[in-house]
Scaffold this motif. Structure first.
Motif, PDB file in Angstrom:
ATOM      1  N   ALA A  50      -4.192   4.412  90.368  1.00  0.00           N
ATOM      2  CA  ALA A  50      -4.426   5.964  89.872  1.00  0.00           C
ATOM      3  C   ALA A  50      -3.524   6.170  88.682  1.00  0.00           C
ATOM      4  N   ARG A  51      -3.832   7.258  88.015  1.00  0.00           N
ATOM      5  CA  ARG A  51      -3.209   7.646  86.992  1.00  0.00           C
ATOM      6  C   ARG A  51      -2.848   8.951  87.072  1.00  0.00           C
ATOM      7  N   HIS A  52      -1.943   9.608  86.429  1.00  0.00           N
ATOM      8  CA  HIS A  52      -1.717  11.341  86.384  1.00  0.00           C
ATOM      9  C   HIS A  52      -0.839  11.429  85.204  1.00  0.00           C
ATOM     10  N   THR A  83       3.156   1.956  84.306  1.00  0.00           N
ATOM     11  CA  THR A  83       3.024   1.684  82.930  1.00  0.00           C
ATOM     12  C   THR A  83       2.442   3.202  82.424  1.00  0.00           C
ATOM     13  N   VAL A  84       2.392   3.312  81.156  1.00  0.00           N
ATOM     14  CA  VAL A  84       1.758   4.133  80.425  1.00  0.00           C
ATOM     15  C   VAL A  84       0.388   3.480  79.778  1.00  0.00           C
ATOM     16  N   PRO A  85      -0.686   3.805  80.469  1.00  0.00           N
ATOM     17  CA  PRO A  85      -2.005   3.402  79.993  1.00  0.00           C
ATOM     18  C   PRO A  85      -2.337   3.409  78.377  1.00  0.00           C
ATOM     19  N   ASN A  86      -1.876   4.301  77.812  1.00  0.00           N
ATOM     20  CA  ASN A  86      -2.178   4.614  76.090  1.00  0.00           C
ATOM     21  C   ASN A  86      -1.117   4.095  75.477  1.00  0.00           C
ATOM     22  N   THR A  87      -0.302   3.172  75.740  1.00  0.00           N
ATOM     23  CA  THR A  87       1.035   2.903  74.959  1.00  0.00           C
ATOM     24  C   THR A  87       0.691   2.415  73.694  1.00  0.00           C
ATOM     25  N   ILE A 102       1.468  10.120  80.742  1.00  0.00           N
ATOM     26  CA  ILE A 102       0.286   9.717  81.555  1.00  0.00           C
ATOM     27  C   ILE A 102       0.939   8.211  82.191  1.00  0.00           C
ATOM     28  N   LEU A 103       0.885   8.110  83.453  1.00  0.00           N
ATOM     29  CA  LEU A 103       1.410   7.060  84.152  1.00  0.00           C
ATOM     30  C   LEU A 103       0.125   6.293  84.953  1.00  0.00           C
ATOM     31  N   ILE A 104       0.201   4.986  85.058  1.00  0.00           N
ATOM     32  CA  ILE A 104      -0.898   4.261  86.137  1.00  0.00           C
ATOM     33  C   ILE A 104      -0.188   3.323  86.920  1.00  0.00           C
ATOM     34  N   ASN A 105      -0.603   3.282  87.963  1.00  0.00           N
ATOM     35  CA  ASN A 105      -0.249   2.285  88.893  1.00  0.00           C
ATOM     36  C   ASN A 105      -0.755   1.042  88.940  1.00  0.00           C
ATOM     37  N   HIS A 106      -0.563   0.053  88.194  1.00  0.00           N
ATOM     38  CA  HIS A 106      -1.059  -1.374  88.589  1.00  0.00           C
ATOM     39  C   HIS A 106      -0.429  -2.063  89.661  1.00  0.00           C
TER      40      HIS A 106
END
Length: 157
Positions: A50-52, A83-87, A102-106
């Protein structure tokens, strides 16, 4: 700042939004840190995959000629896969809305974020803008048009 170097300080106007009251402002953890830790203004659990866009409760007026980059926190990335997906995420100087990360759980487990948790780093950086010069031909280089993997490295490429 450590001997032999000095930081260039850029004043940035910051507005604390109603959801940001009581939270610390972004701050550098050490004298040598390039990024400021920013905290969450909300409670959220990120399921695996998920990302948020996590609220920070802050809005800012970044000076023209600069951006703020939103970068991951290395400990969260290594230990939990957060992490930040659009880093790096870019906050432009003309944006006046709430700063969100924007964070994503890898990772393989749900990850709880609590109000006040450090979630990302903010780095202020100068912006260089390009001007296009359309030409009929480009100068030749040793690499030429060689693309992905053309300079060697990994044997399977």
């Amino acid at each position: 700042m450590a001997a032999g170097g000095s930081a260039h300080e850029v004043p940035v106007q910051l507005k604390r939004l109603p959801n940001g009251h009581g939270l610390p402002l972004p701050e550098y953890a050490t004298d040598g840190a390039a990024g400021m830790d920013v905290v969450s203004a909300e409670d959220i659990t990120l399921a695996p995959g998920a990302r948020h866009a996590v609220s920070t409760g802050l809005a800012m007026a970044i000076p023209p000629g600069f951006e703020i980059q939103v970068r991951p926190r290395s400990g969260l990335a290594l230990k939990h896969g957060i992490t930040v997906p659009n880093t790096p995420g870019t906050i432009d100087s003309d944006y006046r809305g709430e700063l969100k990360a924007i964070l994503i759980n890898h990772g393989s487990e749900p990850f709880a974020i609590h109000r006040g948790d450090r979630i990302a780093q903010l780095v202020i950086a100068p912006v260089t803008r390009a001007t296009w010069q359309e030409v009929d031909d480009l100068d030749a280089t040793e690499r030429g048009a060689g693309g992905f993997g053309s300079t060697g490295g990994h044997a399977e490429l």
